[in-house]
Design an enzyme around this catalytic site. Structure first.
Site, PDB file in Angstrom:
ATOM      1  N   LYS A   1       0.851  -1.194   0.000  1.00  0.00           N
ATOM      2  CA  LYS A   1       0.000   0.000   0.000  1.00  0.00           C
ATOM      3  C   LYS A   1       0.874   1.225   0.000  1.00  0.00           C
ATOM      4  O   LYS A   1       1.995   1.198   0.533  1.00  0.00           O
ATOM      5  CB  LYS A   1      -0.886   0.018   1.257  1.00  0.00           C
TER       6      LYS A   1
HETATM    7  N1  GLU Z   1      -7.144   0.058  -3.420  1.00  0.00           N
HETATM    8  C1  GLU Z   1      -7.914  -1.119  -3.702  1.00  0.00           C
HETATM    9  C2  GLU Z   1      -8.005  -1.990  -2.467  1.00  0.00           C
HETATM   10  O1  GLU Z   1      -7.881  -1.535  -1.357  1.00  0.00           O
HETATM   11  C3  GLU Z   1      -7.426  -1.859  -4.939  1.00  0.00           C
HETATM   12  C4  GLU Z   1      -6.010  -2.346  -4.884  1.00  0.00           C
HETATM   13  C5  GLU Z   1      -5.490  -2.901  -6.212  1.00  0.00           C
HETATM   14  O2  GLU Z   1      -6.243  -3.011  -7.164  1.00  0.00           O
HETATM   15  O3  GLU Z   1      -4.301  -3.192  -6.256  1.00  0.00           O
HETATM   16  O4  GLU Z   1      -8.303  -3.155  -2.557  1.00  0.00           O
END
Ligand code: GLU
Length: 419
Positions: free
Chosen positions: A109
């Site tokens: 993240k």
């Molecule tokens: N931000 C989204 C999540 O929390 C998508 C993450 C992604 O597609 O890599 O799942």
């Protein structure tokens, strides 16, 4: 050694959830230790020349929590309240989410401490490019693949892709997902998280014998996840009685016209003062007498203070970490069927996986194929978690962690220790 997080820590909340499942699984202490430590945490300073000529320095983070199953995967959020603790928890949740979704990714993240609502397009582009340049060595199609999250979108992903491509000297589409379809994005990706929320809500209703067509639903948040979930559930026949955003909410017992609300939001950049209902605040929304509640905003919205007011039969966590561990115990104790974030909102990363696959093939699917594959993956994930919860007689969150920890733990052991 990672210090034990304090009581307000989001990572601490993640650890509590993890420990519950690890205890039931009788997880080996060594694997337990590995899986409760972030693999890599990067902090960077991003100087940006603002439109007024002044230089501001923004703090950014990228955490790769675990890369046992594949490249780190997870979004980048822009928000004034971003902290390393939060980004680490979100990266851990991505690890479990990818494992539950059964896709070959680890968890990561990113976050930048900024208020994008007060920045110009040029400032946002400059910040994005500088942030990517600062973490450039850590990312790549085989290493770590970012995506959109809170306050980031396909345009920002296009800048991520371009900045990375400029650094490596060739166009590299698979370094980031959630891109515009014109430059290697996948059809269906923008709607994927909301579509997944719709699918698991429908499956839960089926399991509980609730008819979705006569069900009432309240949605907290009208960003990418909340708005698409509301729209697709309305199209499936459900009555969306309330929707809120960070600025306020709207309620209509007869059902809100979500198509009109989407037009209104596009035009006014808010749903505040939407004429199709009366205004309510967030606490009122959470306590509404609706069959389904979908928290699709930020963390820590359902706490021990307000969990007792919730009357929904199903809570589908569109957001990451919307329910604190104490609140979750209260909801589960009262027989509320909580579909946990790492299952409920895994549709987004599942289609991100499809996007990464299509980029690497250089061959793109039609939207029907993307949606059909997502439908299959979401149903399998829901069934895996539901069956695990019945087998171990635990709530769905603990079951989802059991599925995730088993999958990541097994591969950790198979791969063995390096040196
Ligand atoms: N931000 C989204 C999540 O929390 C998508 C993450 C992604 O597609 O890599 O799942």
């Amino acid at each position: 050694m990672w210090d034990m997080p304090d009581s307000g820590s989001i990572f601490g909340a993640m650890l509590q959830e993890f420990d519950e499942a690890a205890r039931i699984l009788n997880l080996e202490p060594g694997i337990w230790r590995i899986l409760t430590h972030p693999k890599r945490q990067i902090t960077v300073s991003c100087p940006v020349q603002m439109d007024n000529g002044e230089i501001e320095v923004f703090t950014g983070y990228r955490v790769q929590y675990n890369i046992t199953l594949g490249p780190a995967k997870g979004g980048i959020r822009y928000h004034p309240d971003v902290t390393l603790d939060e980004v680490t928890a979100l990266a851990a949740w991505m690890t479990w989410k990818c494992a539950v979704a059964h896709i070959p990714f680890g968890g990561g993240k990113g976050g930048v401490v900024c208020d994008p609502t007060r920045m110009s397009r040029r400032e946002l582009e400059a910040l994005t490019r500088r942030y990517v340049a600062e973490i450039i060595d850590a990312i790549g199609p085989e290493k770590d693949v970012p995506a959109p999250d809170v306050n980031t979108n396909d345009q920002i992903m296009a800048w991520v892709m371009d900045t990375y491509s400029m650094h490596v000297g060739h166009t590299s589409t698979a370094v980031v997902t959630g891109k515009p379809v014109e430059l290697g994005g996948s059809l269906g990706r923008r709607e994927a998280t909301g579509r997944g929320v719709m699918i698991v809500t429908r499956e839960a209703a089926k399991h509980l014998g609730l008819d979705l067509k006569s069900a009432t639903i309240a949605v907290q948040g009208f960003g990418n996840v909340g708005s698409v979930s509301a729209d697709l559930l309305a199209r499936a026949g459900a009555r969306i009685v309330a929707v809120s955003s960070s600025k306020g909410g709207v309620y209509n017992a007869k059902g809100l016209d979500i198509a009109e609300m989407l037009d209104y939001a596009r035009e006014h950049k808010t749903i505040d003062h939407f004429p199709g209902g009366e205004s309510i605040d967030n606490e009122q929304l959470l306590a509404l007498d609706a069959d389904v509640l979908i928290p699709a905003a930020l963390e820590n919205q359902i706490t021990a203070d307000n969990a007792g007011t919730i009357r929904a039969k199903i809570v589908t966590e569109g957001a990451n970490g919307p329910t604190t561990p104490d609140a979750h115990k209260m909801l589960h104790g009262r027989g509320i069927f909580v579909i946990p974030d790492i299952l409920a909102n895994s549709g987004g990363v599942t289609v991100s996986y499809f996007e990464w696959v299509q980029d690497r093939y250089g061959y793109f699917w039609e939207e029907e194929e993307v949606n059909a594959r997502l439908e299959k993956k979401m149903r399998e994930a829901f069934d895996d978690v539901l069956q695990t919860s019945l087998k171990y007689k635990v709530d769905l969150r603990t079951a989802a962690y059991i599925v995730a920890i088993s999958r990541v733990g097994t591969v950790t052991k198979m791969r063995g220790m390096y040196a």
